[in-house]
Enzyme design. Structure first.
Site, PDB file in Angstrom:
ATOM      1  N   HIS A  56     -53.123 111.301 -67.504  1.00  0.00           N
ATOM      2  CA  HIS A  56     -54.038 112.055 -66.643  1.00  0.00           C
ATOM      3  C   HIS A  56     -54.045 111.256 -65.333  1.00  0.00           C
ATOM      4  O   HIS A  56     -54.789 110.282 -65.202  1.00  0.00           O
ATOM      5  CB  HIS A  56     -55.450 112.100 -67.214  1.00  0.00           C
ATOM      6  CG  HIS A  56     -55.513 112.536 -68.653  1.00  0.00           C
ATOM      7  ND1 HIS A  56     -55.328 113.845 -69.035  1.00  0.00           N
ATOM      8  CD2 HIS A  56     -55.723 111.847 -69.785  1.00  0.00           C
ATOM      9  CE1 HIS A  56     -55.437 113.933 -70.353  1.00  0.00           C
ATOM     10  NE2 HIS A  56     -55.668 112.736 -70.837  1.00  0.00           N
ATOM     11  N   HIS A 268     -53.159 110.924 -79.571  1.00  0.00           N
ATOM     12  CA  HIS A 268     -54.282 110.237 -80.236  1.00  0.00           C
ATOM     13  C   HIS A 268     -54.424 110.719 -81.683  1.00  0.00           C
ATOM     14  O   HIS A 268     -55.508 111.147 -82.096  1.00  0.00           O
ATOM     15  CB  HIS A 268     -55.619 110.487 -79.523  1.00  0.00           C
ATOM     16  CG  HIS A 268     -55.635 110.169 -78.071  1.00  0.00           C
ATOM     17  ND1 HIS A 268     -55.239 108.967 -77.561  1.00  0.00           N
ATOM     18  CD2 HIS A 268     -56.032 110.909 -76.998  1.00  0.00           C
ATOM     19  CE1 HIS A 268     -55.380 108.977 -76.242  1.00  0.00           C
ATOM     20  NE2 HIS A 268     -55.845 110.140 -75.872  1.00  0.00           N
ATOM     21  N   ASP A 319     -52.005 107.514 -70.628  1.00  0.00           N
ATOM     22  CA  ASP A 319     -53.248 108.266 -70.750  1.00  0.00           C
ATOM     23  C   ASP A 319     -54.191 108.101 -69.552  1.00  0.00           C
ATOM     24  O   ASP A 319     -53.974 108.705 -68.509  1.00  0.00           O
ATOM     25  CB  ASP A 319     -53.921 107.870 -72.076  1.00  0.00           C
ATOM     26  CG  ASP A 319     -55.077 108.795 -72.441  1.00  0.00           C
ATOM     27  OD1 ASP A 319     -55.253 109.828 -71.788  1.00  0.00           O
ATOM     28  OD2 ASP A 319     -55.802 108.491 -73.410  1.00  0.00           O
TER      29      ASP A 319
HETATM   30 ZN   LIG Z   1     -55.608 112.168 -72.833  1.00  0.00          ZN
END
Ligand SMILES: [Zn+2]
Length: 453
Positions: A56, A268, A319
């Site tokens: 992100h 995840h 991430d």
């Molecule tokens: Zn994420």
């Protein structure tokens, strides 16, 4: 264009004095035991470059701003609060400037490509931009500017929790119903034409919390043509919420209710029973592991030994981008397992090098998750390549068989000298060719943003 490498890790093993010819972004020919020619880029040790399968980008701008504990607040609060304050103000230009910095840092760290899990779609307040895919365009512009290989993953984010809970006001920049989401994906697909051929658009239903079973089935039927990524089981609270609302644990539910195959990446996949772990491994889907962020957010360790023994595929992603470091990502993955199991050399099956298992496993798994014909050095594969300096003090005493253990456990990313993304040679002598301009644009964007917070 050609590279001459004193040592190269080919799909068939280590080779000396290898000449790699590239054409149209691919490896056209490999000549071991060759000589360099005038004009060749000479490097010390050539490896397949990894894909960073989960990012992100905008969250990089928050790094270092949320590590402060406040009395009476839950541990996640400072992070989430700042993330929402950021998203209240971020402009398209700022999104692009941050993404450019992030993709530059990724390449300098040795990644050739990135999977951008993109959920910031609309204007502050939630109204769409005139062009629905405005912010997808900005991500693509950043990738093109840096030269990194992009697999763009627009995110379907419709609810605040299981049971179709309406979005909170702070989440309206993320939200789409299914019809608008499909339009957005179509626009992003069209915009791909402006990027090199190795770039892709996939989809990302955000999580089982942010979509509904009916929407998930429909979006898969309508838009699942490339990679499909989902956040699946990051925190125990999420597992409990899905179990209460859908009657099964997240991975268990997904495996029973969707056709999970090699085009999927379960990001995840942290909280799984041994049964879920074996069942997931059998699907061929990629486990998207983000060890540095998972440690930063206190998520917990992955069920590594059971997954590897079942033949599971994995890759790594940065991430939240709190730290962009390929070596740190791989070593944190192994260390998280050692700390839990009170043991050494955990992420490996049989008698093998842990560094090689992690590096080569993540190279192949990451490429698969991003739908890139890469992950190893072989003729016909994309020229996603990284050169490292094995004369660095951290590596200079090691044999070829020990080199990846040295890279993963003993070296820093500074050993990276050159990176090619589908043949685009943008990192040279350890620096991105446009570094100064990218950093200056980022500084300006952040000054403007922080003045508004
Ligand atoms: Zn994420």
């Amino acid at each position: 264009m050609a590279i001459f490498a004193k040592r190269a890790l080919l799909s068939v093993g280590w080779a000396s004095n290898t000449r790699v010819e590239m054409e149209d972004g691919k490896i056209a020919s490999l000549q071991p035991a060759a000589s360099g020619r005038p004009g060749d880029v000479c490097v010390d040790t050539l490896l397949p470059a990894l894909a960073n399968l989960h990012s992100h980008a905008f969250q990089r701008a928050m790094a270092g701003m949320t590590e402060y504990r406040l009395a009476g607040r839950d541990s996640f609060w400072t992070w989430r609060d700042l993330m929402y304050r950021f998203t209240k103000h971020l402009t398209p230009d700022q999104v692009r400037a941050i993404a450019s910095l992030v993709y530059m840092e990724m390449q300098e760290s040795g990644y050739a490509s990135v999977g951008e899990f993109h959920y910031l779609h609309h204007q502050p307040g939630g109204a769409p931009y005139d062009r629905l895919a405005e912010l997808s365009d900005r991500i693509m512009e950043a990738a093109a500017e840096i030269g990194i290989g992009l697999t763009h993953l627009p995110v379907l984010y419709s609810y605040a929790g299981v049971g179709e809970k309406p979005l909170e006001p702070v989440q309206t920049r993320f939200g789409n119903d299914l019809d608008r989401f499909c339009k957005l994906v179509d626009q992003a697909q069209d915009a791909l034409g402006g990027l090199p051929d190795d770039c892709r658009v996939g989809i990302a239903p955000h999580s089982l919390r942010a979509t509904s079973p009916a929407d998930l089935a429909r979006v898969l039927a309508m838009q699942h043509k490339g990679p499909c990524h989902i956040h699946i089981a990051e925190q125990p609270k999420e597992v409990a919420e899905v179990q209460a609302g859908l009657g099964a644990r997240p991975v268990e539910w997904l495996l029973h209710n969707a056709q999970i195959d090699e085009s999927w990446c379960l990001v995840h996949a942290t909280h799984m029973t041994d049964q879920e772990t074996r069942d997931m491994a059998a699907t061929g889907a990629v486990a998207g592991l983000c060890p540095v962020t998972e440690a930063n957010l206190g998520d917990g360790p992955f069920n590594g030994p059971v997954y590897l023994n079942a033949g599971g595929t994995f890759g790594v992603g940065s991430d939240s981008n709190v730290l962009i470091s390929l070596t740190e990502e791989l070593r944190t993955l192994e260390y998280s397992q050692r700390l839990r199991d009170l043991s050494r050399n955990v992420m490996v099956v049989g008698e093998k090098s842990v560094g090689q298992t992690l590096y080569c496993g993540a190279a192949k798994g990451g490429a698969k998750a991003l739908d890139r014909n890469a992950g190893e050095i072989a003729e016909g594969k994309l020229a996603d390549l990284v050169a490292i300096d094995s004369q660095n003090p951290a590596l200079c005493a090691l044999t070829s068989q020990q080199l990846l253990d040295g890279l993963v456990f003993a070296a820093k990313d500074q050993v990276v000298t050159d990176v090619w993304s589908a043949g685009r040679h943008r990192v040279r002598e350890g620096r991105h060719v446009a570094r100064d301009q990218i950093v200056s644009n980022y500084r300006q964007a952040m000054a403007d943003l922080l003045a508004k917070l």
